[in-house]
Design a protein around this motif. Structure first.
Motif, PDB file in Angstrom:
ATOM      1  N   ALA A 130      -0.119   2.125 -10.569  1.00  0.00           N
ATOM      2  CA  ALA A 130       1.331   2.084 -10.296  1.00  0.00           C
ATOM      3  C   ALA A 130       2.039   3.344 -10.780  1.00  0.00           C
ATOM      4  O   ALA A 130       2.817   3.941 -10.038  1.00  0.00           O
ATOM      5  CB  ALA A 130       1.951   0.841 -10.927  1.00  0.00           C
ATOM      6  N   SER A 131       1.754   3.789 -12.006  1.00  0.00           N
ATOM      7  CA  SER A 131       2.532   4.926 -12.506  1.00  0.00           C
ATOM      8  C   SER A 131       2.149   6.209 -11.764  1.00  0.00           C
ATOM      9  O   SER A 131       3.011   7.033 -11.469  1.00  0.00           O
ATOM     10  CB  SER A 131       2.393   5.077 -14.021  1.00  0.00           C
ATOM     11  OG  SER A 131       1.059   5.316 -14.333  1.00  0.00           O
ATOM     12  N   ARG A 132       0.875   6.338 -11.397  1.00  0.00           N
ATOM     13  CA  ARG A 132       0.456   7.534 -10.649  1.00  0.00           C
ATOM     14  C   ARG A 132       1.101   7.552  -9.260  1.00  0.00           C
ATOM     15  O   ARG A 132       1.611   8.582  -8.805  1.00  0.00           O
ATOM     16  CB  ARG A 132      -1.075   7.549 -10.527  1.00  0.00           C
ATOM     17  CG  ARG A 132      -1.629   8.700  -9.704  1.00  0.00           C
ATOM     18  CD  ARG A 132      -3.127   8.854  -9.860  1.00  0.00           C
ATOM     19  NE  ARG A 132      -3.884   7.652  -9.584  1.00  0.00           N
ATOM     20  CZ  ARG A 132      -4.199   7.219  -8.368  1.00  0.00           C
ATOM     21  NH1 ARG A 132      -3.806   7.890  -7.295  1.00  0.00           N
ATOM     22  NH2 ARG A 132      -4.897   6.113  -8.194  1.00  0.00           N
ATOM     23  N   LEU A 133       1.111   6.395  -8.594  1.00  0.00           N
ATOM     24  CA  LEU A 133       1.685   6.352  -7.247  1.00  0.00           C
ATOM     25  C   LEU A 133       3.206   6.478  -7.296  1.00  0.00           C
ATOM     26  O   LEU A 133       3.809   7.158  -6.464  1.00  0.00           O
ATOM     27  CB  LEU A 133       1.283   5.056  -6.528  1.00  0.00           C
ATOM     28  CG  LEU A 133      -0.206   4.908  -6.231  1.00  0.00           C
ATOM     29  CD1 LEU A 133      -0.499   3.568  -5.578  1.00  0.00           C
ATOM     30  CD2 LEU A 133      -0.707   6.040  -5.335  1.00  0.00           C
ATOM     31  N   ARG A 134       3.804   5.850  -8.315  1.00  0.00           N
ATOM     32  CA  ARG A 134       5.267   5.900  -8.388  1.00  0.00           C
ATOM     33  C   ARG A 134       5.772   7.314  -8.696  1.00  0.00           C
ATOM     34  O   ARG A 134       6.919   7.638  -8.408  1.00  0.00           O
ATOM     35  CB  ARG A 134       5.788   4.884  -9.412  1.00  0.00           C
ATOM     36  CG  ARG A 134       5.969   3.512  -8.767  1.00  0.00           C
ATOM     37  CD  ARG A 134       6.443   2.471  -9.751  1.00  0.00           C
ATOM     38  NE  ARG A 134       7.605   2.863 -10.549  1.00  0.00           N
ATOM     39  CZ  ARG A 134       8.864   2.837 -10.114  1.00  0.00           C
ATOM     40  NH1 ARG A 134       9.142   2.451  -8.887  1.00  0.00           N
ATOM     41  NH2 ARG A 134       9.839   3.197 -10.903  1.00  0.00           N
ATOM     42  N   ALA A 135       4.911   8.155  -9.250  1.00  0.00           N
ATOM     43  CA  ALA A 135       5.310   9.551  -9.499  1.00  0.00           C
ATOM     44  C   ALA A 135       5.554  10.295  -8.180  1.00  0.00           C
ATOM     45  O   ALA A 135       6.216  11.323  -8.155  1.00  0.00           O
ATOM     46  CB  ALA A 135       4.228  10.256 -10.304  1.00  0.00           C
ATOM     47  N   ARG A 136       5.020   9.750  -7.089  1.00  0.00           N
ATOM     48  CA  ARG A 136       5.192  10.393  -5.776  1.00  0.00           C
ATOM     49  C   ARG A 136       6.353   9.778  -4.990  1.00  0.00           C
ATOM     50  O   ARG A 136       6.573  10.101  -3.832  1.00  0.00           O
ATOM     51  CB  ARG A 136       3.884  10.265  -4.973  1.00  0.00           C
ATOM     52  CG  ARG A 136       2.731  10.964  -5.668  1.00  0.00           C
ATOM     53  CD  ARG A 136       1.395  10.557  -5.082  1.00  0.00           C
ATOM     54  NE  ARG A 136       1.225  11.039  -3.718  1.00  0.00           N
ATOM     55  CZ  ARG A 136       0.151  10.766  -2.965  1.00  0.00           C
ATOM     56  NH1 ARG A 136      -0.836  10.021  -3.450  1.00  0.00           N
ATOM     57  NH2 ARG A 136       0.062  11.241  -1.743  1.00  0.00           N
ATOM     58  N   GLU A 194       0.856  -1.184   0.000  1.00  0.00           N
ATOM     59  CA  GLU A 194       0.000   0.000   0.000  1.00  0.00           C
ATOM     60  C   GLU A 194       0.896   1.239   0.000  1.00  0.00           C
ATOM     61  O   GLU A 194       1.783   1.365   0.846  1.00  0.00           O
ATOM     62  CB  GLU A 194      -0.829  -0.006   1.286  1.00  0.00           C
ATOM     63  CG  GLU A 194      -2.232   0.491   1.122  1.00  0.00           C
ATOM     64  CD  GLU A 194      -2.962   0.434   2.455  1.00  0.00           C
ATOM     65  OE1 GLU A 194      -2.716   1.319   3.287  1.00  0.00           O
ATOM     66  OE2 GLU A 194      -3.744  -0.508   2.652  1.00  0.00           O
ATOM     67  N   LEU A 195       0.685   2.117  -0.978  1.00  0.00           N
ATOM     68  CA  LEU A 195       1.416   3.382  -1.016  1.00  0.00           C
ATOM     69  C   LEU A 195       0.413   4.512  -0.848  1.00  0.00           C
ATOM     70  O   LEU A 195      -0.592   4.549  -1.580  1.00  0.00           O
ATOM     71  CB  LEU A 195       2.131   3.552  -2.360  1.00  0.00           C
ATOM     72  CG  LEU A 195       3.381   2.714  -2.622  1.00  0.00           C
ATOM     73  CD1 LEU A 195       3.871   2.927  -4.058  1.00  0.00           C
ATOM     74  CD2 LEU A 195       4.484   3.063  -1.650  1.00  0.00           C
ATOM     75  N   PHE A 196       0.644   5.390   0.066  1.00  0.00           N
ATOM     76  CA  PHE A 196      -0.233   6.548   0.304  1.00  0.00           C
ATOM     77  C   PHE A 196      -1.690   6.109   0.471  1.00  0.00           C
ATOM     78  O   PHE A 196      -2.615   6.756  -0.032  1.00  0.00           O
ATOM     79  CB  PHE A 196      -0.118   7.565  -0.845  1.00  0.00           C
ATOM     80  CG  PHE A 196       1.306   7.865  -1.224  1.00  0.00           C
ATOM     81  CD1 PHE A 196       2.119   8.623  -0.388  1.00  0.00           C
ATOM     82  CD2 PHE A 196       1.860   7.373  -2.408  1.00  0.00           C
ATOM     83  CE1 PHE A 196       3.441   8.891  -0.730  1.00  0.00           C
ATOM     84  CE2 PHE A 196       3.170   7.628  -2.755  1.00  0.00           C
ATOM     85  CZ  PHE A 196       3.960   8.398  -1.908  1.00  0.00           C
ATOM     86  N   GLY A 197      -1.875   4.977   1.131  1.00  0.00           N
ATOM     87  CA  GLY A 197      -3.231   4.513   1.434  1.00  0.00           C
ATOM     88  C   GLY A 197      -3.912   3.743   0.320  1.00  0.00           C
ATOM     89  O   GLY A 197      -5.057   3.321   0.477  1.00  0.00           O
ATOM     90  N   GLU A 198      -3.228   3.546  -0.828  1.00  0.00           N
ATOM     91  CA  GLU A 198      -3.848   2.790  -1.934  1.00  0.00           C
ATOM     92  C   GLU A 198      -3.056   1.514  -2.190  1.00  0.00           C
ATOM     93  O   GLU A 198      -1.816   1.557  -2.204  1.00  0.00           O
ATOM     94  CB  GLU A 198      -3.815   3.606  -3.228  1.00  0.00           C
ATOM     95  CG  GLU A 198      -4.761   4.773  -3.272  1.00  0.00           C
ATOM     96  CD  GLU A 198      -4.719   5.448  -4.644  1.00  0.00           C
ATOM     97  OE1 GLU A 198      -4.839   4.755  -5.671  1.00  0.00           O
ATOM     98  OE2 GLU A 198      -4.539   6.677  -4.664  1.00  0.00           O
ATOM     99  N   THR A 199      -3.773   0.432  -2.422  1.00  0.00           N
ATOM    100  CA  THR A 199      -3.091  -0.818  -2.769  1.00  0.00           C
ATOM    101  C   THR A 199      -2.461  -0.662  -4.148  1.00  0.00           C
ATOM    102  O   THR A 199      -3.133  -0.290  -5.113  1.00  0.00           O
ATOM    103  CB  THR A 199      -4.085  -1.996  -2.766  1.00  0.00           C
ATOM    104  OG1 THR A 199      -4.613  -2.106  -1.449  1.00  0.00           O
ATOM    105  CG2 THR A 199      -3.398  -3.303  -3.136  1.00  0.00           C
ATOM    106  N   LEU A 200      -1.163  -0.938  -4.212  1.00  0.00           N
ATOM    107  CA  LEU A 200      -0.412  -0.780  -5.462  1.00  0.00           C
ATOM    108  C   LEU A 200      -0.831  -1.858  -6.461  1.00  0.00           C
ATOM    109  O   LEU A 200      -0.847  -3.047  -6.136  1.00  0.00           O
ATOM    110  CB  LEU A 200       1.083  -0.900  -5.143  1.00  0.00           C
ATOM    111  CG  LEU A 200       2.095  -0.660  -6.245  1.00  0.00           C
ATOM    112  CD1 LEU A 200       2.020   0.761  -6.765  1.00  0.00           C
ATOM    113  CD2 LEU A 200       3.498  -0.955  -5.738  1.00  0.00           C
ATOM    114  N   GLY A 201      -1.170  -1.452  -7.672  1.00  0.00           N
ATOM    115  CA  GLY A 201      -1.579  -2.413  -8.708  1.00  0.00           C
ATOM    116  C   GLY A 201      -1.337  -1.809 -10.070  1.00  0.00           C
ATOM    117  O   GLY A 201      -0.948  -0.637 -10.189  1.00  0.00           O
ATOM    118  N   PRO A 202      -1.585  -2.582 -11.118  1.00  0.00           N
ATOM    119  CA  PRO A 202      -1.290  -2.081 -12.464  1.00  0.00           C
ATOM    120  C   PRO A 202      -2.043  -0.793 -12.786  1.00  0.00           C
ATOM    121  O   PRO A 202      -1.535   0.064 -13.511  1.00  0.00           O
ATOM    122  CB  PRO A 202      -1.756  -3.218 -13.389  1.00  0.00           C
ATOM    123  CG  PRO A 202      -1.997  -4.399 -12.508  1.00  0.00           C
ATOM    124  CD  PRO A 202      -2.137  -3.945 -11.103  1.00  0.00           C
ATOM    125  N   GLY A 203      -3.233  -0.618 -12.226  1.00  0.00           N
ATOM    126  CA  GLY A 203      -4.056   0.540 -12.563  1.00  0.00           C
ATOM    127  C   GLY A 203      -3.543   1.853 -11.979  1.00  0.00           C
ATOM    128  O   GLY A 203      -3.842   2.928 -12.526  1.00  0.00           O
TER     129      GLY A 203
END
Ligand SMILES: Nc1ncnc2c1ncn2[C@@H]1O[C@H](COP(=O)(O)OP(=O)(O)OP(=O)(O)O)[C@@H](O)[C@H]1O
Length: 326
Positions: free
Chosen positions: A82-88, A71-80
């Motif tokens: 990943a790129s948005r979360l990894r930008a942080r 979980e990154l920033f409260g969201e489970t990391l997944g293909p949908g």
């Protein structure tokens, strides 16, 4: 059940739950469960091959897990997402640097990739090169850089887009002592003033107290200890220890301490160490020694360090492994 790091009062930026990676019949990482709170620095330590790099790659979604969830920033990391979360997120070991480009050009490409505002990018590049001590080599080709300079540039690249969560893998390994101290100061300022959360894998244990709030110790792919540094040290060494440097016969001094209710340990250099329930007992102990004619040259409080904790924990894990084999 795996132990879990809890950092009271802070929202979790990163969580892992039962994360695992198997290669054939070998567990590179097994049942990794942890949580890292906002603005905390988490030190992930462990011997060679313990699973630190694999853990970082799993936690950043660079490597698919055999089991478990991140979980990154409260969201489970997944293909949908990943790129948005990894930008942080910033990852020092993300990819190779371009050897045929200059430091500045490398950062420009990375800035574009991470959508740093075009108008801000040149200034931001100058800023990070300055902070990492590379300003005078901004236009040199990276292929001509020393190992330490490349390492600094990899950190510069990871922080360029001002990530909320920063992963560092051995960031000081190739740095000279002065550059390593500067980098630790810089990271501390990112954490303390900027609120950045840092996950740091390292073998450089000395001085980690200045940086790490929380620790996780991996042995053979499993987290064998995790929690806030202060709590871990206090749980392992609940009573304060003191080193007494005495004149005369240390064995006689040891007998006096034992008679006063202490349990002294005679060190190889002739000093005595003793654990006491509280610091208040020190004056009475010194008085007993002086009354017995033992000159007391120094009483030094022993403060256990992360290095002490690391070796004790890794030794325990090795002893448990031996026991299981027997
Ligand atoms: N691609 C792979 N294929 C097979 N085994 C792998 C692979 N990557 C890692 N491993 C194994 O996983 C285990 C953990 O490796 P990892 O690189 O995560 O350890 P580490 O703690 O980072 O080590 P070091 O401190 O030496 O860098 C090791 O036994 C390693 O051999």
């Amino acid at each position: 059940m795996a132990a879990e790091t809890r950092t009271a009062g802070a929202a979790d930026v990163l969580r892992a739950d039962g994360l695992a990676k198997r290669y054939g019949d070998r567990d590179a990482v097994a049942d990794l469960t942890l949580a890292v709170g906002t603005g905390r620095a988490f030190g992930l330590l462990g011997p060679n091959g313990a699973g630190k790099t694999t853990s970082v790659r799993l936690l950043t979604g660079l490597l698919p897990a055999s089991a478990g969830r991140v979980e990154l920033f409260g969201e489970t990391l997944g293909p949908g997402n990943a790129s948005r979360l990894r930008a942080r997120v910033g990852v020092q070991t993300d990819t190779e640097l371009y050897a045929t480009l200059s430091a500045r050009e490398n950062l420009r490409i990375w800035g574009d990739l991470f959508d740093v505002d075009r108008r801000r990018l040149p200034g931001r590049i100058d800023e990070v090169l300055e902070m990492l001590g590379l300003a005078s080599r901004a236009d040199s080709l990276v292929g001509e850089f020393s190992k330490g300079m490349r390492q600094k540039l990899a950190v510069a690249r990871a922080v360029l887009h001002e990530p909320e969560l920063l992963f560092l893998d051995e960031p000081t390994a190739d740095l000279d002592p002065e550059a390593a101290a500067d980098l630790v100061d810089y990271l501390r300022s990112l954490i303390r003033a900027g609120g950045t959360t840092v996950v740091l894998c390292t073998h450089q244990l000395h001085g980690l107290e200045a940086l790490c709030d929380d620790l996780g110790i991996l042995v053979d792919g499993r987290l064998v200890a995790t929690g806030p540094v202060d709590d871990l040290l206090a749980a392992r060494w609940p009573t304060p220890g003191f080193r007494l440097e005495v004149g005369g016969d240390p064995a006689a001094a040891a007998r006096t301490i034992a008679a006063a209710g202490g349990a002294p340990v005679l060190e190889s250099d002739g000093a005595l160490t003793v654990a006491l329930p509280t610091e208040d007992r020190v004056p009475a102990l010194v008085a007993a020694l002086v009354a017995a004619g033992v000159p007391v040259h120094a009483v030094v409080p022993l403060r256990p360090t992360i290095t002490d904790y690391y070796f004790a924990t890794v030794d325990d894990a090795a002893a448990r492994r031996e026991e299981a084999r027997a």
